[in-house]
Design a protein around this motif. Structure first.
Motif, mmCIF file in Angstrom:
data_model
loop_
_atom_site.group_PDB
_atom_site.id
_atom_site.type_symbol
_atom_site.label_atom_id
_atom_site.label_comp_id
_atom_site.label_asym_id
_atom_site.label_seq_id
_atom_site.Cartn_x
_atom_site.Cartn_y
_atom_site.Cartn_z
ATOM 1 N N ILE A 85 0.963 -1.191 -0.107
ATOM 2 C CA ILE A 85 -0.041 0.057 -0.192
ATOM 3 C C ILE A 85 1.035 1.363 -0.027
ATOM 4 N N GLN A 86 1.936 1.387 0.706
ATOM 5 C CA GLN A 86 2.630 2.202 1.042
ATOM 6 C C GLN A 86 3.706 2.624 -0.317
ATOM 7 N N VAL A 87 3.888 1.742 -1.271
ATOM 8 C CA VAL A 87 4.710 1.985 -2.273
ATOM 9 C C VAL A 87 3.890 2.201 -3.686
ATOM 10 N N SER A 88 2.512 1.790 -3.543
ATOM 11 C CA SER A 88 1.738 1.940 -4.826
ATOM 12 C C SER A 88 0.342 2.729 -4.220
ATOM 13 N N LYS A 89 -0.688 1.731 -4.301
ATOM 14 C CA LYS A 89 -1.911 2.377 -3.995
ATOM 15 C C LYS A 89 -2.752 1.516 -2.818
ATOM 16 N N SER A 137 3.820 -2.707 -15.871
ATOM 17 C CA SER A 137 5.303 -3.057 -16.623
ATOM 18 C C SER A 137 5.951 -4.232 -15.701
ATOM 19 N N PHE A 138 6.654 -4.986 -16.411
ATOM 20 C CA PHE A 138 7.267 -6.033 -15.788
ATOM 21 C C PHE A 138 8.741 -5.719 -15.118
ATOM 22 N N GLN A 139 8.555 -4.596 -14.520
ATOM 23 C CA GLN A 139 9.869 -4.021 -13.983
ATOM 24 C C GLN A 139 9.553 -3.444 -12.559
ATOM 25 N N LEU A 140 10.521 -4.070 -11.694
ATOM 26 C CA LEU A 140 10.228 -3.967 -10.192
ATOM 27 C C LEU A 140 10.700 -2.318 -9.893
ATOM 28 N N ASN A 141 11.186 -1.510 -10.788
ATOM 29 C CA ASN A 141 11.291 -0.159 -10.600
ATOM 30 C C ASN A 141 10.155 0.475 -10.705
#
Length: 299
Positions: A85-89, A137-141
């Motif tokens: 939740i903290q890094v996204s929505k 996207s399939f990138q963890l950044n």
């Protein structure tokens, strides 16, 4: 059907759905949030158990091990749920955890010596398609992708926790199981925090109050209401109502955080919710005539 029990279940599910929103609003590390949630919820559950005279004694030594293992999975589940939740929505953490039946359907046949139900593949495929729609996207950044990755770790831990609780709930009340698990989670997080030393905010008193609210209202009270509601309505009915948790979470995030879903995210979310509903109905039909499992949600 008892209206009071139905009301309690709905309020409990609403509080579980709001837990993610509250975690997003508190400017605090996931380590401290997880520790505070476990600590103050455990204290509240102990008061509840003491008031209603539940026995805390377990029947077998091995049950202490299973409760301890469940506590480890609970810690992982809560920590990565908050991280997601903290890094996204808010909805990312909630909806990916809601997809935990994917892991349960693969794990249960091996652990309980049950035959794999191939009709469950329908739910698995549908949920997987829904998750694919959520990944930008399939990138963890990418923050959204990272949020989904954390959410799936949380989902896996919740699946393992649910499977262990399925065994324990046959012998013990779920509020007693929760107290053991949350006590273990408190111990683990206290140990981790003593090693990591996360940064505290400037408003320590406000942070303390927020942690109390998070642990007491959104965890212990929600859990207690869910258990009270199960006394008056069927567990199958409660499990179907629990599907509303991500719906409540999405609505609250839109209302208080103005988190809006893109059309692709909306499609993915609806696909996952549909798959969870299908799986829940199938699972309840399979359990008709059997014992009701009184396991509440833990988000």
């Amino acid at each position: 059907m008892d209206k009071k029990g139905l009301f309690f279940i709905h309020i409990a599910v609403l509080l579980f759905g709001a837990a993610g929103l509250f975690a997003k609003l508190i400017p605090m590390s996931a380590l401290l949030l997880t520790m505070g949630r476990a600590l103050f919820s455990a204290i509240s559950l102990y008061v509840f158990i003491h008031f209603y005279h539940y026995s805390l004694r377990l029947n077998h030594i091995k049950d202490y091990f299973w409760n301890g293992l469940a506590g480890i999975f609970l810690t992982i589940h809560w920590f990565f749920f908050i991280m997601s939740i903290q890094v996204s929505k808010v909805y990312i953490g909630t909806i990916t955890v809601a997809a935990y039946p994917i892991f349960v359907m693969f794990m249960e046949p091996y652990l309980f010596k049950e035959k794999f139900q191939f009709r469950n593949l329908i739910s698995i495929i549908i949920m997987s398609i829904g998750i694919a729609f959520l990944i930008p996207s399939f990138q963890l950044n990418d923050s959204m992708t990272l949020g989904i990755f954390y959410g799936l770790i949380s989902s896996f831990a919740f699946a393992a926790l649910s499977i262990i609780n399925r065994r324990l709930v046959l012998s013990y009340d779920s509020v007693v199981i929760s107290l053991y698990e949350q006590t273990v989670a408190t111990f683990i997080m206290t140990l981790v925090i003593s090693l990591v030393h996360p940064v505290l905010g400037e408003g320590i008193f406000i942070d303390f109050i927020n942690l109390v609210i998070y642990g007491v209202i959104f965890t212990a009270l929600a859990h207690s209401l869910y258990i009270s509601g199960l006394k008056d309505i069927k567990a199958q009915t409660a499990s179907i109502i629990s599907v509303l948790e991500p719906v409540y979470s999405i609505f609250l995030a839109l209302l208080f955080l103005n988190e809006r879903l893109t059309s692709q995210e909306m499609i993915g979310t609806m696909i996952i919710i549909l798959a969870v509903i299908i799986h829940t109905i199938q699972n309840n039909n399979n359990q008709e005539g059997g014992n009701n499992e009184k396991i509440s949600n833990t988000n």
